[in-house]
Design an enzyme around this catalytic site. Structure first.
Site: not given
Ligand code: PLP
Length: 494
Positions: A112-114
């Site tokens: 999810f960091k993207d």
């Protein structure tokens, strides 16, 4: 919209100053002075928009200095089909009638960091222009695994930026490590630190506050900034997907306008769940925020007892991105709940000096109204992965499993069957060894062969960015002691 430090409200910053700088000089986190409310019919207005347009609408509320045109360009570049393998960007998978899973891992690094790190480079480079910063930014990142790769992918070859990632030597999964050490790009560096994530994070914070190295860098035309979730430009894009998921469920008639939801988030540094809290403040009808932790359950205890105590055993778990004992973004929540920078500063001083603080009764009762904390260990994590796959044919990673366990605990404790949105933070293929073991495989292939094994076991293909690691060359092998992290900075800038 003005921004202040959580430890000092006398200096005000613009959004671009806050994003360019990353962290306040006093060590506090730069934070909006207030959280804007969504206009009355906003959710209906954006219900039929694409993800990118929703992102522009929501981010604009916080970024007056940025035009709609600018934000539209960023959103299209950050969340385009060349970056995300789902046109929905963050598809919502309905597991059963009132349980929805928000898949946040369809981007280039499969975590999810993207969602934030594809956006941050656009916000940051534009902020450098808006603040007339002439130096080159040197971004330092401490990672428990996913942030590092996300930041490297986001910043690779971005002009006027350098990026250096520190990861704990034995604290990341094999796939995560391979993703980082094979990183391409001419402005990137990757370095292992002997120690755990907190050591790496503390080391980065120390570099930030080291006046001597700061001066040395300035002389060479560089300044430090951060891509960790202490940067406001990381938190803001994360607010979008909670609102977007709600809109998807409205559009698909799985929710009715105004209907309340609970949101359950697997939590480490408290950035992701903080974004959900901000979405709630903006007016999204969120009832409970469920904070899910692994055996490093410092937040569970905090939410239950009002005492934050990092003096405890650190565990390396199979959900390594949540192996954290100092949840930096909690500081922003404390500011939101107290509106008192002196009070926050006091808590943070105690945390720094004694590793422990106790919040006032007033803060505690606010916390407990908003948040419920649960945790589970590795055994339970594996049970949840197995059950989810057997019952629903749905494959989840270890972090997401911790969240599902917490939701299950919450529901059985309270009987509250309000529709829930669970944040799914990584592709199961990113943690395929643990996932395979959870599914009952006794002998797991090593390295990337485990990807094929998981495909054979479940019939699901590995995401292209992970399958493609096979053909990549290892570029980074440097390892430093935690007191020598400055060496890595010097070698990157040589
Ligand atoms: C970073 C991360 C988390 C924790 O998110 P925070 O914003 O740090 O609370 C959870 N799961 C995965 C897979 C992550 O990469």
């Amino acid at each position: 919209m003005r921004y202040i430090s959580t430890r000092d409200n006398t200096i005000q910053y613009s959004a671009s100053q806050a994003i360019a700088q990353g962290l306040a000089r006093d060590g506090g986190l730069l934070t909006p002075f207030y959280i804007p409310k969504l206009p009355g019919k906003a959710l209906e207005d954006i219900r039929d928009m694409a993800y990118q347009q929703r992102a522009v609408y929501i981010m604009k509320q916080f970024l007056e200095e940025f035009s709609v045109k600018e934000l539209t360009d960023y959103a299209n570049a950050a969340y385009g089909p060349d970056k995300f393998d789902s046109p929905a960007v963050t598809p919502v998978h309905t597991v059963d009638g009132n349980t929805h899973c928000l898949e946040l891992w369809h981007g280039p690094t499969c975590a999810f960091k993207d969602m934030a790190l594809q956006m941050l480079p656009h916000l940051l480079t534009a902020s450098l222009v808006k603040t007339e910063e002439e130096k080159t930014v040197c971004i330092l990142v401490a990672t428990s695994g996913d942030t590092g790769k996300g930041a490297l992918e986001g910043f690779k070859n971005v002009p006027r930026t350098k990026i250096l990632v520190f990861y704990p030597k034995d604290g990341v999964s094999e796939v995560q490590q391979l993703q980082m050490v094979t990183q391409e790009g001419s402005n990137v560096g990757v370095c292992a630190v002997v120690g755990n994530f907190d050591d790496a994070q503390t080391g980065v914070k120390r570099l930030f506050s080291d006046e001597a190295i700061r001066r040395e860098l300035a002389n060479r035309g560089y300044f430090f900034s951060s891509a960790n979730s202490i940067n406001w430009g990381r938190v803001l894009p994360q607010i979008v997907y909670y609102i977007s998921a709600y809109c998807d469920l409205l559009r698909d008639e799985k929710l009715t306008p105004g209907q309340a939801v609970n949101i359950c988030v697997p939590t480490g540094n408290f950035g992701n769940i903080l974004a959900a809290y901000y979405a709630r403040e903006m007016g999204l009808p969120i009832n409970q925020l469920i904070c899910a932790s692994n055996s490093n359950n410092v937040l569970t205890d905090f939410l239950r007892e009002g005492v934050y105590d990092r003096n405890r055993t650190f565990y390396n778990t199979m959900s390594p991105s949540m192996d954290i004992l100092i949840s930096s973004n909690l500081e922003r929540l404390l500011f939101a709940l107290t509106q008192d920078t002196e009070e926050v500063k006091g808590y943070m001083r105690l945390l720094n000096e004694a590793g422990r603080y106790q919040v006032s009764e007033k803060v505690k009762s606010k916390l407990q109204k908003l948040f419920k904390g649960y945790f589970c260990d590795d055994r339970e994590t594996q049970r949840v992965i197995r059950t989810m796959f057997e019952r629903h044919g749905y494959l989840i990673d270890t972090h997401t499993a911790v969240a599902f366990s917490s939701l299950e605990q919450y529901r059985s404790e309270t009987g509250d069957e309000t529709p829930a949105i669970v944040a799914s933070t990584a592709s199961p293929f990113k943690f395929c060894t643990s996932v395979l073991e959870a599914l009952g495989e006794t002998s797991v292939a090593s390295g990337l062969d485990a990807l094929d094994q998981l495909t054979a076991k479940t019939g699901q293909p590995a995401p292209a960015p992970l399958a493609g690691l096979r053909d990549k060359r290892v570029r980074f092998t440097q390892v430093v002691e935690k007191d020598n992290m400055v060496d890595a900075v010097r070698s990157l800038l040589e």
